[in-house]
Design a protein around this motif. Sequence first.
Motif, PDB file in Angstrom:
ATOM      1  N   LEU A 208       0.841  -1.197   0.000  1.00 49.04           N
ATOM      2  CA  LEU A 208       0.000   0.000   0.000  1.00 49.04           C
ATOM      3  C   LEU A 208       0.880   1.252   0.000  1.00 49.04           C
ATOM      4  N   ALA A 209       1.949   1.208   0.818  1.00 48.64           N
ATOM      5  CA  ALA A 209       2.875   2.348   0.860  1.00 48.64           C
ATOM      6  C   ALA A 209       3.430   2.616  -0.544  1.00 48.64           C
ATOM      7  N   LYS A 210       3.837   1.576  -1.211  1.00 49.58           N
ATOM      8  CA  LYS A 210       4.393   1.700  -2.575  1.00 49.58           C
ATOM      9  C   LYS A 210       3.339   2.233  -3.541  1.00 49.58           C
ATOM     10  N   ALA A 211       2.132   1.667  -3.464  1.00 46.75           N
ATOM     11  CA  ALA A 211       1.066   2.076  -4.391  1.00 46.75           C
ATOM     12  C   ALA A 211       0.744   3.555  -4.222  1.00 46.75           C
ATOM     13  N   LEU A 212       0.878   4.065  -2.998  1.00 46.85           N
ATOM     14  CA  LEU A 212       0.595   5.477  -2.736  1.00 46.85           C
ATOM     15  C   LEU A 212       1.831   6.350  -2.950  1.00 46.85           C
ATOM     16  N   GLY A 213       2.952   5.720  -3.246  1.00 44.34           N
ATOM     17  CA  GLY A 213       4.196   6.467  -3.437  1.00 44.34           C
ATOM     18  C   GLY A 213       4.803   6.929  -2.125  1.00 44.34           C
ATOM     19  N   GLY A 214       4.585   6.166  -1.069  1.00 43.72           N
ATOM     20  CA  GLY A 214       5.076   6.580   0.249  1.00 43.72           C
ATOM     21  C   GLY A 214       6.064   5.606   0.861  1.00 43.72           C
ATOM     22  N   GLU A 215       6.331   5.844   2.137  1.00 43.19           N
ATOM     23  CA  GLU A 215       7.297   5.022   2.875  1.00 43.19           C
ATOM     24  C   GLU A 215       6.558   4.144   3.896  1.00 43.19           C
ATOM     25  N   LEU A 216       7.249   3.107   4.341  1.00 46.66           N
ATOM     26  CA  LEU A 216       6.717   2.226   5.366  1.00 46.66           C
ATOM     27  C   LEU A 216       7.115   2.753   6.752  1.00 46.66           C
ATOM     28  N   GLY A 217       6.136   2.888   7.632  1.00 45.83           N
ATOM     29  CA  GLY A 217       6.419   3.209   9.026  1.00 45.83           C
ATOM     30  C   GLY A 217       6.003   2.025   9.879  1.00 45.83           C
ATOM     31  N   ALA A 218       6.261   2.107  11.196  1.00 50.59           N
ATOM     32  CA  ALA A 218       5.902   0.992  12.065  1.00 50.59           C
ATOM     33  C   ALA A 218       5.731   1.473  13.491  1.00 50.59           C
ATOM     34  N   SER A 219       4.919   0.739  14.248  1.00 49.56           N
ATOM     35  CA  SER A 219       4.837   0.995  15.680  1.00 49.56           C
ATOM     36  C   SER A 219       5.909   0.164  16.360  1.00 49.56           C
ATOM     37  N   ARG A 220       6.095   0.433  17.615  1.00 51.65           N
ATOM     38  CA  ARG A 220       7.202  -0.190  18.332  1.00 51.65           C
ATOM     39  C   ARG A 220       7.146  -1.721  18.450  1.00 51.65           C
ATOM     40  N   PRO A 221       5.990  -2.313  18.783  1.00 51.22           N
ATOM     41  CA  PRO A 221       5.996  -3.776  18.933  1.00 51.22           C
ATOM     42  C   PRO A 221       6.423  -4.484  17.650  1.00 51.22           C
ATOM     43  N   VAL A 222       6.084  -3.886  16.513  1.00 49.29           N
ATOM     44  CA  VAL A 222       6.430  -4.468  15.223  1.00 49.29           C
ATOM     45  C   VAL A 222       7.954  -4.436  15.036  1.00 49.29           C
ATOM     46  N   VAL A 223       8.565  -3.388  15.563  1.00 43.46           N
ATOM     47  CA  VAL A 223      10.026  -3.258  15.492  1.00 43.46           C
ATOM     48  C   VAL A 223      10.682  -4.182  16.530  1.00 43.46           C
ATOM     49  N   ASP A 224      10.136  -4.177  17.755  1.00 38.29           N
ATOM     50  CA  ASP A 224      10.713  -5.026  18.810  1.00 38.29           C
ATOM     51  C   ASP A 224      10.664  -6.500  18.419  1.00 38.29           C
ATOM     52  N   ALA A 225       9.622  -6.891  17.695  1.00 36.13           N
ATOM     53  CA  ALA A 225       9.486  -8.293  17.299  1.00 36.13           C
ATOM     54  C   ALA A 225      10.369  -8.621  16.102  1.00 36.13           C
ATOM     55  N   GLY A 226      11.019  -7.605  15.543  1.00 36.46           N
ATOM     56  CA  GLY A 226      11.922  -7.843  14.424  1.00 36.46           C
ATOM     57  C   GLY A 226      11.217  -7.970  13.075  1.00 36.46           C
ATOM     58  N   TRP A 227       9.954  -7.494  12.986  1.00 35.92           N
ATOM     59  CA  TRP A 227       9.218  -7.576  11.718  1.00 35.92           C
ATOM     60  C   TRP A 227       9.683  -6.488  10.759  1.00 35.92           C
ATOM     61  N   VAL A 228      10.030  -5.332  11.351  1.00 36.21           N
ATOM     62  CA  VAL A 228      10.426  -4.154  10.561  1.00 36.21           C
ATOM     63  C   VAL A 228      11.637  -3.544  11.274  1.00 36.21           C
ATOM     64  N   GLU A 229      12.564  -2.950  10.500  1.00 28.22           N
ATOM     65  CA  GLU A 229      13.763  -2.351  11.105  1.00 28.22           C
ATOM     66  C   GLU A 229      13.418  -1.119  11.955  1.00 28.22           C
ATOM     67  N   HIS A 230      14.256  -0.894  12.972  1.00 32.58           N
ATOM     68  CA  HIS A 230      14.013   0.218  13.884  1.00 32.58           C
ATOM     69  C   HIS A 230      13.962   1.570  13.165  1.00 32.58           C
ATOM     70  N   SER A 231      14.691   1.680  12.072  1.00 37.11           N
ATOM     71  CA  SER A 231      14.728   2.967  11.355  1.00 37.11           C
ATOM     72  C   SER A 231      13.342   3.384  10.861  1.00 37.11           C
ATOM     73  N   HIS A 232      12.370   2.475  10.871  1.00 39.16           N
ATOM     74  CA  HIS A 232      11.013   2.807  10.427  1.00 39.16           C
ATOM     75  C   HIS A 232      10.079   3.144  11.588  1.00 39.16           C
ATOM     76  N   GLN A 233      10.596   3.060  12.805  1.00 46.80           N
ATOM     77  CA  GLN A 233       9.709   3.266  13.954  1.00 46.80           C
ATOM     78  C   GLN A 233       9.295   4.722  14.126  1.00 46.80           C
ATOM     79  N   VAL A 234       8.008   4.921  14.307  1.00 49.35           N
ATOM     80  CA  VAL A 234       7.448   6.251  14.535  1.00 49.35           C
ATOM     81  C   VAL A 234       7.079   6.371  16.014  1.00 49.35           C
ATOM     82  N   GLY A 235       7.469   7.485  16.623  1.00 49.96           N
ATOM     83  CA  GLY A 235       7.084   7.693  18.019  1.00 49.96           C
ATOM     84  C   GLY A 235       8.183   8.327  18.837  1.00 49.96           C
ATOM     85  N   THR A 236       7.946   8.428  20.147  1.00 47.34           N
ATOM     86  CA  THR A 236       8.909   9.130  21.015  1.00 47.34           C
ATOM     87  C   THR A 236      10.297   8.508  20.982  1.00 47.34           C
ATOM     88  N   THR A 237      10.349   7.193  20.829  1.00 47.28           N
ATOM     89  CA  THR A 237      11.667   6.561  20.787  1.00 47.28           C
ATOM     90  C   THR A 237      12.021   6.153  19.350  1.00 47.28           C
TER      91      THR A 237
END
Lengths: 303, 258
Positions: A208-237
């Motif tokens: 969907l991100a690609k189809a809209l011409g955008g980037e992939l973001g992620a919440s923290r649990p998705v990053v902590d679980a190793g599904w997505v790299e930390h560089s995509h995490q959105v939020g205070t940390t």
Amino acid sequence: MKTLLIGEYREGKLLDSTYELFGFAAQLGADTAMLLVGSDAQLPAYGGTLYLADASVCGEYSPDLHKQLILEAVQKENPDYIVFVHSSYGWDLAPRVAASLKVAQVSEIVGLVDGGFEVGCCNAKMRRTVKPASGRGVLTIQAGAYPVLQPGGSPAVQKITAAGGGSLEFVGYEAAEKKDVDLGKAEIIVSAGRGIGKKDNVPVILALAKALGGELGASRPVVDAGWVEHSHQVGTTGQTVSPKLYVACGISGAIQHLAGMKKSDFIIAINKDKDAPIGEIADVLVVADVMQFVPALTAKVAR
Amino acid sequence: MKLLVCIKQVPDLESRFKPDAAGVWYNETDLAFRMNEYDEYAVEQAVQLREKLGEGTELTVLSIGPDRVVEAIKKALAMGCDNAVHIQDTAVSAKDPWQIASIISTYVQGKNFDLIFTGMQSQDRGSAQVGVTVAEQLGFACTTTIVGFDYADGTVTAKRELEGGIKGVVKLKTPALVTCQLGLNVPRYPTLPNIMKAKRKEITAIPVADLLTADLLATTTSFHPPAKKGGGIVLEGDVGELVDKVIAILKDKTAVLR
Ligand SMILES: Cc1cc2nc3c(=O)[nH]c(=O)nc-3n(C[C@H](O)[C@H](O)[C@H](O)COP(=O)(O)OP(=O)(O)OC[C@H]3O[C@@H](n4cnc5c(N)ncnc54)[C@H](O)[C@@H]3O)c2cc1C
Ligand SMILES: Nc1ncnc2c1ncn2[C@@H]1O[C@H](COP(=O)(O)O)[C@@H](O)[C@H]1O
């Protein structure tokens, strides 16, 4: 009513969040004094009393010493409330001060209601009103919940100091990981939350991100679980973003996530839970199963 | 070495919450409970240390609450804790963090624990107070929000997570307490053999009255949903129709689609 506000200083700089304390005190209609473990060279724009300890002597993270300093200022000022920002500095130090004084602590205040303090609970879905039993208390305010207020002027500085080893040794800071994606510049971000269910579903969100011409973001649990790299995490940390369009897929809307994306121009959230707090700030809340809705949307967008 | 990990059982946060009869906390009817997410990281870290230190080390898990919390205790035992303490309290939700901390401190007093692990916060109450308050009451060294942990020869080296992804490295001498943040490790799933083994592990029950001496410092006067700020549109219904509506909105309200 009198408050002792505890300013924040890190890596040689006064933190802007310090001014949110003045915003809170103003809403409370309280007199203020401030305590800062910082430096002469970084004084807050504030005309009141400033208890100033030197961070190069007392340390930037040295909770035992900072507690001693605060207790000393409390003796002099006799405040009703001692107020911190609910940050890594505040939530670490506030309970120590409250325990020493044996007064209540109220954490992460978002509002004032008839003599009590309103705080979030149940993952920001609900609120509680809390009242300290005695007139006094230690308070932490939710970061970003109160306006930044610069009172202006120069403080009447009272130097204070503390000595002693303390029970821990601060070794040093470690810089944040280098980012391979700068989400801060992205105009469209589609973010994956825990609601996507499993790592195998990440490509569906990415599509969907690609189809809209955008980037992939992620919440923290998705990053902590190793599904997505930390560089995509959105939020205070993670990263703070303000795209033209933010699509939150299976994200509940915890305050730490909202802090990173609430300035987005337009927010679409897809969540099966109609009460998810993300609905508070979303322009559009689509109540649906993310794995059914997102592929269908991608197919239409790509066409 | 003696290790302690404190866990809380919390409701599934995707539930719908309704106030209880007194209007000061949630009604537990129809809620499913599980271990506080932050505490899973605390248990995992304690178990890893327990495994590293081997013989002569004892890891106890403690939880205060009604009988349902035994489920969370059993999970911690199946993850690798050696034994458990269930502090029985049917009125746990009416206690403030100061009282919860005091109950834990009173239990710990005189038992020579070297290291205590807690979560950084509970997901339902979220005060982020109990761990630090316990340390303060016991005079233990303490650091919070850890995302890195190492222990050798009486010294804990911990990494604290700060805003923006910066970390602070800290050393503490035992006795110490650390509060654990999400992402500290990868909490294990209990295996079937370990679940079976856990059934034979000892759970000591202690009535809360035996340990509670502290008075309330704060009271909750109301539990309610946030005031709706409104503004946003809520779309429900058939997926095909939802997609069409969202496409129309994207064309109308954003410059993303034409
Ligand atoms: C100090 C600190 C810093 C933090 N920093 C950050 C940070 O930088 N960024 C961050 O994101 N978090 C951060 N967190 C964590 C934050 O508090 C939340 O735990 C986190 O944001 C939750 O992520 P989530 O919304 O993906 O997961 P959850 O809260 O588990 O929400 C999942 C959502 O998905 C929905 N869902 C489930 N299944 C489906 C389905 N099939 N279809 C549609 N919807 C579904 C659910 O209804 C739920 O709303 C921090 C926490 C702390 C304490
Ligand atoms: N009822 C309880 N029983 C055992 N430990 C608890 C209990 N409540 C809180 N804790 C511990 O204290 C931490 C912080 O909780 P809180 O101060 O409520 O945010 C939790 O992550 C637990 O480790």
